[in-house]
Motif scaffolding. Sequence first.
Motif, mmCIF file in Angstrom:
data_model
loop_
_atom_site.group_PDB
_atom_site.id
_atom_site.type_symbol
_atom_site.label_atom_id
_atom_site.label_comp_id
_atom_site.label_asym_id
_atom_site.label_seq_id
_atom_site.Cartn_x
_atom_site.Cartn_y
_atom_site.Cartn_z
ATOM 1 N N SER A 1 0.903 -1.182 0.433
ATOM 2 C CA SER A 1 0.234 0.265 0.185
ATOM 3 C C SER A 1 0.617 1.602 0.068
ATOM 4 N N ALA A 2 1.964 1.533 0.656
ATOM 5 C CA ALA A 2 2.902 2.477 0.603
ATOM 6 C C ALA A 2 3.425 2.657 -0.992
ATOM 7 N N CYS A 3 3.481 1.318 -1.091
ATOM 8 C CA CYS A 3 4.282 2.059 -2.576
ATOM 9 C C CYS A 3 3.634 2.047 -3.430
ATOM 10 N N LYS B 1 -8.592 -11.053 -4.084
ATOM 11 C CA LYS B 1 -7.270 -11.061 -4.997
ATOM 12 C C LYS B 1 -7.765 -12.018 -6.742
ATOM 13 N N ALA B 2 -8.986 -11.881 -6.907
ATOM 14 C CA ALA B 2 -9.439 -12.903 -7.796
ATOM 15 C C ALA B 2 -9.230 -11.162 -8.978
ATOM 16 N N ASP C 1 -2.615 -3.008 -7.353
ATOM 17 C CA ASP C 1 -4.207 -2.365 -7.735
ATOM 18 C C ASP C 1 -5.049 -3.604 -5.871
ATOM 19 N N GLY C 2 -3.783 -4.219 -5.362
ATOM 20 C CA GLY C 2 -4.715 -4.800 -4.179
ATOM 21 C C GLY C 2 -4.413 -6.369 -4.684
ATOM 22 N N SER C 3 -4.817 -7.443 -6.225
ATOM 23 C CA SER C 3 -4.310 -8.576 -6.348
ATOM 24 C C SER C 3 -2.893 -8.919 -6.218
#
Length: 213
Positions: free
Chosen positions: A24-26, A145-146, A111-113
Amino acid sequence: MKLRILSPFARLANRAVPIMVLASACAGCATAPSAQQRVPPSNDTLPASLRATPQEVLQDVLNAVGEMTYDCRSDGKMLSWTPTGSEATLVDQARRSVGTVAPGHYFIAYDGSQFVGSVAGEEIVTAGALTWERLVKRASADTDKARGRFGTVTSVQRVMTTGGLPPIPTCMQQGQSLLVPYTATYLFYRAAQSGAGSASSVPLIDFAHEAHS
């Protein structure tokens, strides 16, 4: 090549931030240390144990710049450096940071995936460097995560490795950690759509035209 040896206390402090917090920080980082842009090998030129299946197609080519981590452990007879995973930044062909590699074969996009792999094949291709690998997806119940960049990835190949190995296999103090710089190219595959070509026939020209040696 600059190696880093961490004491047990420094190792814990170095790894205190959870993986997802780091991602998240990056997420807002515009660029990362640029990996040399190189043309990756085609699937059908790889050793058989590393090849993607005919039911997969190439989705993404990303370069990694980071460190392979080792812990000094005893097998009851001697102390040696034991690999614990890699920590690296993933860079696209435009040299933009798009995600991270984390120990446990985690690939996390900003993007979190994510893709979490298990080693399905491993070959020594380059002397004095990390092995080339093929990772297949581990089952996950987390449907969130999909989605996203890595959400449909079914397998990953690690190729064109440099560095990442300890200068000597033995170590002196149990509990120490060693961080060895490495680079690699990762090829991400997804399931082919009905009627699509096999992985071995996927052209790399879209990636190669931006690559240079």
